[in-house]
Design a protein around this motif. Structure first.
Motif, PDB file in Angstrom:
ATOM      1  N   ALA A 143       0.865  -1.181   0.000  1.00  0.00           N
ATOM      2  CA  ALA A 143       0.000   0.000   0.000  1.00  0.00           C
ATOM      3  C   ALA A 143       0.901   1.231   0.000  1.00  0.00           C
ATOM      4  O   ALA A 143       0.954   2.002   0.967  1.00  0.00           O
ATOM      5  CB  ALA A 143      -0.922  -0.019   1.213  1.00  0.00           C
ATOM      6  N   PHE A 144       1.618   1.427  -1.109  1.00  0.00           N
ATOM      7  CA  PHE A 144       2.681   2.413  -1.143  1.00  0.00           C
ATOM      8  C   PHE A 144       2.176   3.851  -1.065  1.00  0.00           C
ATOM      9  O   PHE A 144       2.832   4.716  -0.474  1.00  0.00           O
ATOM     10  CB  PHE A 144       3.529   2.219  -2.407  1.00  0.00           C
ATOM     11  N   LYS A 145       1.027   4.135  -1.649  1.00  0.00           N
ATOM     12  CA  LYS A 145       0.508   5.500  -1.597  1.00  0.00           C
ATOM     13  C   LYS A 145       0.123   5.884  -0.170  1.00  0.00           C
ATOM     14  O   LYS A 145       0.346   7.022   0.256  1.00  0.00           O
ATOM     15  CB  LYS A 145      -0.686   5.644  -2.541  1.00  0.00           C
ATOM     16  N   THR A 146      -0.431   4.932   0.564  1.00  0.00           N
ATOM     17  CA  THR A 146      -0.726   5.180   1.983  1.00  0.00           C
ATOM     18  C   THR A 146       0.565   5.304   2.775  1.00  0.00           C
ATOM     19  O   THR A 146       0.691   6.170   3.650  1.00  0.00           O
ATOM     20  CB  THR A 146      -1.578   4.030   2.553  1.00  0.00           C
ATOM     21  N   CYS A 169       8.310   6.453  -3.362  1.00  0.00           N
ATOM     22  CA  CYS A 169       7.899   6.996  -4.656  1.00  0.00           C
ATOM     23  C   CYS A 169       8.592   6.258  -5.798  1.00  0.00           C
ATOM     24  O   CYS A 169       7.989   6.065  -6.871  1.00  0.00           O
ATOM     25  CB  CYS A 169       8.218   8.489  -4.731  1.00  0.00           C
ATOM     26  N   ILE A 170       9.829   5.843  -5.583  1.00  0.00           N
ATOM     27  CA  ILE A 170      10.529   5.055  -6.600  1.00  0.00           C
ATOM     28  C   ILE A 170       9.834   3.711  -6.800  1.00  0.00           C
ATOM     29  O   ILE A 170       9.704   3.216  -7.930  1.00  0.00           O
ATOM     30  CB  ILE A 170      12.006   4.847  -6.213  1.00  0.00           C
ATOM     31  N   LYS A 171       9.355   3.113  -5.703  1.00  0.00           N
ATOM     32  CA  LYS A 171       8.611   1.852  -5.826  1.00  0.00           C
ATOM     33  C   LYS A 171       7.339   2.053  -6.653  1.00  0.00           C
ATOM     34  O   LYS A 171       6.993   1.212  -7.492  1.00  0.00           O
ATOM     35  CB  LYS A 171       8.254   1.312  -4.444  1.00  0.00           C
ATOM     36  N   ILE A 172       6.642   3.162  -6.401  1.00  0.00           N
ATOM     37  CA  ILE A 172       5.425   3.458  -7.167  1.00  0.00           C
ATOM     38  C   ILE A 172       5.783   3.682  -8.633  1.00  0.00           C
ATOM     39  O   ILE A 172       5.089   3.211  -9.544  1.00  0.00           O
ATOM     40  CB  ILE A 172       4.709   4.685  -6.584  1.00  0.00           C
ATOM     41  N   TYR A 222       2.430   9.582 -15.223  1.00  0.00           N
ATOM     42  CA  TYR A 222       2.447   9.351 -13.776  1.00  0.00           C
ATOM     43  C   TYR A 222       3.847   8.983 -13.307  1.00  0.00           C
ATOM     44  O   TYR A 222       4.262   9.337 -12.203  1.00  0.00           O
ATOM     45  CB  TYR A 222       1.447   8.256 -13.401  1.00  0.00           C
ATOM     46  N   LYS A 223       4.598   8.269 -14.158  1.00  0.00           N
ATOM     47  CA  LYS A 223       5.987   7.967 -13.826  1.00  0.00           C
ATOM     48  C   LYS A 223       6.788   9.256 -13.672  1.00  0.00           C
ATOM     49  O   LYS A 223       7.587   9.405 -12.736  1.00  0.00           O
ATOM     50  CB  LYS A 223       6.615   7.081 -14.911  1.00  0.00           C
ATOM     51  N   ALA A 235       9.537  12.228  -5.861  1.00  0.00           N
ATOM     52  CA  ALA A 235      10.645  11.558  -5.182  1.00  0.00           C
ATOM     53  C   ALA A 235      11.831  12.508  -5.017  1.00  0.00           C
ATOM     54  O   ALA A 235      12.447  12.575  -3.945  1.00  0.00           O
ATOM     55  CB  ALA A 235      11.064  10.310  -5.967  1.00  0.00           C
ATOM     56  N   LYS A 236      12.134  13.242  -6.071  1.00  0.00           N
ATOM     57  CA  LYS A 236      13.245  14.199  -6.002  1.00  0.00           C
ATOM     58  C   LYS A 236      12.998  15.240  -4.916  1.00  0.00           C
ATOM     59  O   LYS A 236      13.906  15.571  -4.130  1.00  0.00           O
ATOM     60  CB  LYS A 236      13.430  14.891  -7.356  1.00  0.00           C
ATOM     61  N   GLY A 237      11.762  15.736  -4.842  1.00  0.00           N
ATOM     62  CA  GLY A 237      11.428  16.720  -3.815  1.00  0.00           C
ATOM     63  C   GLY A 237      11.620  16.169  -2.418  1.00  0.00           C
ATOM     64  O   GLY A 237      12.136  16.858  -1.530  1.00  0.00           O
ATOM     65  N   TYR A 238      11.234  14.912  -2.204  1.00  0.00           N
ATOM     66  CA  TYR A 238      11.377  14.304  -0.880  1.00  0.00           C
ATOM     67  C   TYR A 238      12.846  14.069  -0.532  1.00  0.00           C
ATOM     68  O   TYR A 238      13.263  14.310   0.607  1.00  0.00           O
ATOM     69  CB  TYR A 238      10.609  12.982  -0.817  1.00  0.00           C
TER      70      TYR A 238
END
Length: 218
Positions: A112-115, A133-136, A145-146, A153-156
């Motif tokens: 449940a990666f988005k959660t 985010c890389i997993k998603i 969406y990719k 991911a970069k922002g995080y």
């Protein structure tokens, strides 16, 4: 729901004579989520109990946002009680973080990666949020969406580096039991470089996306 007097009597009985199962079942049945969380944390119940009873209940009833706020409230209150100063009242929620980490582990196992990302960001665990985010990114087939996943991911990752620098300047170090540091700074920078390359590749080749071979994050 029982009337107020009957409810108080039930709570009194549960707190004095009830076991974990009966107490949590009652609190959750009658929408006393904060009381259920306090029961687990005040009695230092296992993380498995927290996940099996509270996290799964909140996931099923879409109460995860409420759960996060309750844990923040409990953590802030307990830290203030222990240290008696406002300077300890936020920031890392050290008291409740082991339970949040247990929830994150559960979401990861369930894919449940988005959660999971929402909990990691809530905990200011930005580096792990970037990894999620890389997993998603790896799982989605939609090219646009990719691209979005790479940008987020970069922002995080950048936020994670910034937070580490801020904590280092203040001389703050989290205890090992609740530390969320997962990558060295050099490794985070490697991910940032890969993201820039992948982002550039996608923007150039997105019209022929089906022919693109994705590499670099395995």
């Amino acid at each position: 729901m029982p009337n107020k007097d009957a409810q108080q009597e039930c709570i009194f009985y549960l707190e004095r004579y009830g076991n974990t199962h009966s107490s949590l079942s009652y609190y959750l049945k009658y929408k006393m989520l904060e009381k259920a969380c306090r029961h687990v944390i005040d009695r230092a119940q296992t993380h498995t109990i927290f996940v099996d009873y509270i996290v799964e209940h909140c996931l099923r009833l879409s109460l995860l946002p409420e759960l996060k706020q309750i844990l923040k409230k409990i953590g802030t209150h307990l830290i203030f009680t222990l240290f008696g100063t406002d300077s300890y009242t936020d920031p890392n929620m050290e008291v409740t973080k082991p339970y949040l980490l247990a929830a994150c582990k559960y979401f990861n196992q369930k894919k449940a990666f988005k959660t999971l990302v929402t909990f990691q960001v809530f905990m200011k665990d930005y580096v792990r949020a970037g990894l999620t985010c890389i997993k998603i990114f790896m799982e989605t087939l939609d090219a646009q969406y990719k691209l979005k996943c790479l940008e987020v991911a970069k922002g995080y990752f950048e936020e994670g580096l910034k937070l580490r620098q801020q904590l280092a300047l203040k001389g703050i170090k989290m205890s090992p039991e609740v530390s969320t540091e997962v990558l060295h700074e050099s490794d985070v920078n490697k991910y940032l470089n890969r993201i820039d390359l992948q982002h550039e590749l996608f923007q150039f080749l997105i019209p022929r996306y089906k022919d693109i071979s994705i590499e670099g994050f395995e």
